[in-house]
Design a protein around this motif. Sequence first.
Motif, PDB file in Angstrom:
ATOM      1  N   LEU A 267     -13.299   0.251   7.036  1.00 46.78           N
ATOM      2  CA  LEU A 267     -12.393  -0.409   7.974  1.00 46.78           C
ATOM      3  C   LEU A 267     -11.336  -1.220   7.230  1.00 46.78           C
ATOM      4  CD1 LEU A 267     -12.029  -0.979  11.078  1.00 46.78           C
ATOM      5  CD2 LEU A 267     -13.326  -3.087  10.661  1.00 46.78           C
ATOM      6  N   LEU A 268     -10.079  -1.041   7.620  1.00 48.17           N
ATOM      7  CA  LEU A 268      -8.985  -1.805   7.030  1.00 48.17           C
ATOM      8  C   LEU A 268      -8.820  -3.098   7.821  1.00 48.17           C
ATOM      9  CD1 LEU A 268      -6.817  -1.444   4.754  1.00 48.17           C
ATOM     10  CD2 LEU A 268      -5.261  -0.675   6.547  1.00 48.17           C
ATOM     11  N   LYS A 269      -9.069  -4.220   7.151  1.00 50.58           N
ATOM     12  CA  LYS A 269      -8.919  -5.522   7.814  1.00 50.58           C
ATOM     13  C   LYS A 269      -7.457  -5.960   7.751  1.00 50.58           C
ATOM     14  CE  LYS A 269     -13.551  -7.284   6.752  1.00 50.58           C
ATOM     15  NZ  LYS A 269     -14.328  -8.440   6.258  1.00 50.58           N
ATOM     16  N   LYS A 270      -7.026  -6.682   8.785  1.00 55.39           N
ATOM     17  CA  LYS A 270      -5.659  -7.202   8.807  1.00 55.39           C
ATOM     18  C   LYS A 270      -5.723  -8.689   9.107  1.00 55.39           C
ATOM     19  CE  LYS A 270      -4.107  -2.734  10.477  1.00 55.39           C
ATOM     20  NZ  LYS A 270      -3.634  -1.932  11.602  1.00 55.39           N
ATOM     21  N   GLU A 271      -5.360  -9.501   8.134  1.00 51.70           N
ATOM     22  CA  GLU A 271      -5.359 -10.953   8.282  1.00 51.70           C
ATOM     23  C   GLU A 271      -4.100 -11.511   7.641  1.00 51.70           C
ATOM     24  OE1 GLU A 271      -9.602 -12.942   8.179  1.00 51.70           O
ATOM     25  OE2 GLU A 271      -9.346 -11.694   6.418  1.00 51.70           O
TER      26      GLU A 271
ATOM     27  N   TYR B 200      -1.942  -9.766   5.023  1.00 51.55           N
ATOM     28  CA  TYR B 200      -2.724  -8.908   4.143  1.00 51.55           C
ATOM     29  C   TYR B 200      -3.457  -7.819   4.922  1.00 51.55           C
ATOM     30  CZ  TYR B 200      -1.918 -12.898   1.079  1.00 51.55           C
ATOM     31  OH  TYR B 200      -1.324 -13.894   0.367  1.00 51.55           O
ATOM     32  N   ARG B 201      -3.543  -6.658   4.298  1.00 51.56           N
ATOM     33  CA  ARG B 201      -4.351  -5.547   4.798  1.00 51.56           C
ATOM     34  C   ARG B 201      -5.271  -5.145   3.650  1.00 51.56           C
ATOM     35  NH1 ARG B 201      -1.647  -2.075   8.675  1.00 51.56           N
ATOM     36  NH2 ARG B 201      -2.015  -0.282   7.350  1.00 51.56           N
ATOM     37  N   TYR B 202      -6.565  -5.078   3.918  1.00 54.91           N
ATOM     38  CA  TYR B 202      -7.493  -4.814   2.823  1.00 54.91           C
ATOM     39  C   TYR B 202      -8.825  -4.286   3.340  1.00 54.91           C
ATOM     40  CZ  TYR B 202      -9.493  -9.336   4.186  1.00 54.91           C
ATOM     41  OH  TYR B 202     -10.059 -10.361   4.900  1.00 54.91           O
ATOM     42  N   ILE B 203      -9.545  -3.659   2.423  1.00 54.33           N
ATOM     43  CA  ILE B 203     -10.921  -3.234   2.678  1.00 54.33           C
ATOM     44  C   ILE B 203     -11.841  -4.235   1.979  1.00 54.33           C
ATOM     45  CG2 ILE B 203     -12.624  -1.480   1.993  1.00 54.33           C
ATOM     46  CD1 ILE B 203     -10.331   0.607   2.386  1.00 54.33           C
ATOM     47  N   GLU B 204     -12.925  -4.589   2.619  1.00 60.17           N
ATOM     48  CA  GLU B 204     -13.910  -5.497   2.007  1.00 60.17           C
ATOM     49  C   GLU B 204     -15.303  -5.015   2.381  1.00 60.17           C
ATOM     50  OE1 GLU B 204     -15.186 -10.239   2.106  1.00 60.17           O
ATOM     51  OE2 GLU B 204     -13.269  -9.610   2.959  1.00 60.17           O
ATOM     52  N   VAL B 205     -16.105  -4.705   1.373  1.00 61.46           N
ATOM     53  CA  VAL B 205     -17.453  -4.151   1.616  1.00 61.46           C
ATOM     54  C   VAL B 205     -18.440  -4.791   0.646  1.00 61.46           C
ATOM     55  CG1 VAL B 205     -18.797  -2.030   1.941  1.00 61.46           C
ATOM     56  CG2 VAL B 205     -16.318  -1.932   2.113  1.00 61.46           C
TER      57      VAL B 205
ATOM     58  N   PRO C 271      -7.118  -4.648  -1.747  1.00 63.34           N
ATOM     59  CA  PRO C 271      -5.919  -4.991  -0.982  1.00 63.34           C
ATOM     60  C   PRO C 271      -4.904  -3.855  -1.005  1.00 63.34           C
ATOM     61  CG  PRO C 271      -5.877  -6.076  -3.121  1.00 63.34           C
ATOM     62  CD  PRO C 271      -7.177  -5.331  -3.050  1.00 63.34           C
ATOM     63  N   GLU C 272      -4.196  -3.692   0.088  1.00 65.39           N
ATOM     64  CA  GLU C 272      -3.090  -2.737   0.132  1.00 65.39           C
ATOM     65  C   GLU C 272      -1.882  -3.441  -0.488  1.00 65.39           C
ATOM     66  OE1 GLU C 272      -1.205  -1.338   3.982  1.00 65.39           O
ATOM     67  OE2 GLU C 272      -2.698   0.231   3.659  1.00 65.39           O
ATOM     68  N   LEU C 273      -1.485  -3.010  -1.666  1.00 66.74           N
ATOM     69  CA  LEU C 273      -0.384  -3.687  -2.365  1.00 66.74           C
ATOM     70  C   LEU C 273       0.939  -3.402  -1.655  1.00 66.74           C
ATOM     71  CD1 LEU C 273      -1.541  -2.852  -6.005  1.00 66.74           C
ATOM     72  CD2 LEU C 273      -1.725  -5.059  -4.848  1.00 66.74           C
ATOM     73  N   PRO C 274       1.834  -4.386  -1.592  1.00 67.86           N
ATOM     74  CA  PRO C 274       3.084  -4.239  -0.824  1.00 67.86           C
ATOM     75  C   PRO C 274       4.164  -3.496  -1.609  1.00 67.86           C
ATOM     76  CG  PRO C 274       2.994  -6.421  -1.765  1.00 67.86           C
ATOM     77  CD  PRO C 274       1.719  -5.740  -2.177  1.00 67.86           C
ATOM     78  N   ILE C 275       3.773  -2.333  -2.149  1.00 67.65           N
ATOM     79  CA  ILE C 275       4.673  -1.597  -3.040  1.00 67.65           C
ATOM     80  C   ILE C 275       5.969  -1.196  -2.338  1.00 67.65           C
ATOM     81  CG2 ILE C 275       4.901   0.608  -4.278  1.00 67.65           C
ATOM     82  CD1 ILE C 275       1.986   0.242  -5.176  1.00 67.65           C
ATOM     83  N   TYR C 276       5.854  -0.809  -1.063  1.00 66.27           N
ATOM     84  CA  TYR C 276       7.046  -0.330  -0.360  1.00 66.27           C
ATOM     85  C   TYR C 276       7.557  -1.315   0.699  1.00 66.27           C
ATOM     86  CZ  TYR C 276       5.524   3.939  -2.625  1.00 66.27           C
ATOM     87  OH  TYR C 276       5.133   4.858  -3.556  1.00 66.27           O
ATOM     88  N   THR C 277       6.931  -2.486   0.759  1.00 66.09           N
ATOM     89  CA  THR C 277       7.337  -3.447   1.800  1.00 66.09           C
ATOM     90  C   THR C 277       7.974  -4.713   1.232  1.00 66.09           C
ATOM     91  OG1 THR C 277       5.062  -4.288   1.845  1.00 66.09           O
ATOM     92  CG2 THR C 277       5.658  -2.631   3.487  1.00 66.09           C
ATOM     93  N   MET C 278       7.853  -4.950  -0.065  1.00 67.91           N
ATOM     94  CA  MET C 278       8.550  -6.083  -0.692  1.00 67.91           C
ATOM     95  C   MET C 278      10.052  -5.810  -0.679  1.00 67.91           C
ATOM     96  SD  MET C 278       6.946  -8.675  -2.588  1.00 67.91           S
ATOM     97  CE  MET C 278       5.338  -9.093  -3.221  1.00 67.91           C
TER      98      MET C 278
END
Length: 254
Positions: free
Chosen positions: A4-8, A11-16, A52-59
Amino acid sequence: MAHLLKKEKDYRYIEVGEGTPIIVLHGLMGGLSNFDAVTNFFSSNGYKVIIPELPIYTMSLLKTNVKSFANYLKDFIEFKGLSEVILLGNSLGGHIGLYHTKLFPDKVKALIITGSSGLYESAMGGGYTKRSDYEVIKKKAQDVFYDPAVATKDIVDEVYETVNDRNKLVKTLAIAKSAIRHNMAKDLPKMSTPTCIIWGKNDTVTPPEVAEEFHELLPDSDLFWIDKCGHAAMMEHPETFNDILNGWLEKRGL
């Protein structure tokens, strides 16, 4: 297993899992699913795996560089309330991990790099002049691996979509230039963080001599090879990768 991709906040990330945090840093065109085997294994063996989903295309274009991503990682670690973390990075992710460790050495207790940029960047971001030709892009995606079959249609489609999106292509080229600017040859000898280097013997993107140079320049590093393996060892030989890394973490008391 899909995670599951968390959104807080931003940030968007996976945590397990629970335990010592391992933060995984993906590469330029690497999806979070590239680390499924790492996530499943280590989250079941006493570690909390966070990707974490790095903001490569959103910065913004001005902030599309290695240093900005390293600072983004610092902010994310603080947001998660973590102190001492283990960083694991592939390709550009390895470079971001290295640069973050240079800037904030007290935050990182160990570093794992595989197919990392930071010393040799000529293969990054180039060769997309024929980006509208699907077969050309397919060949480039296959060349990342020793076994071309690892480059599934989903992977090829994702790369094709990325390089044919003008905004993403501009950001990709900006990152390639930034990686060259942020060459770490002079920084590495001053970095004493324990580092595990896991490398494919058949990596054509960051060839084996790059791994040897990392090993030579980093004061406290161990180098491991995986045979018949290209640029993404954790995808191509997941069990071997996990065995090597698990053994290294145990040996280092991490």
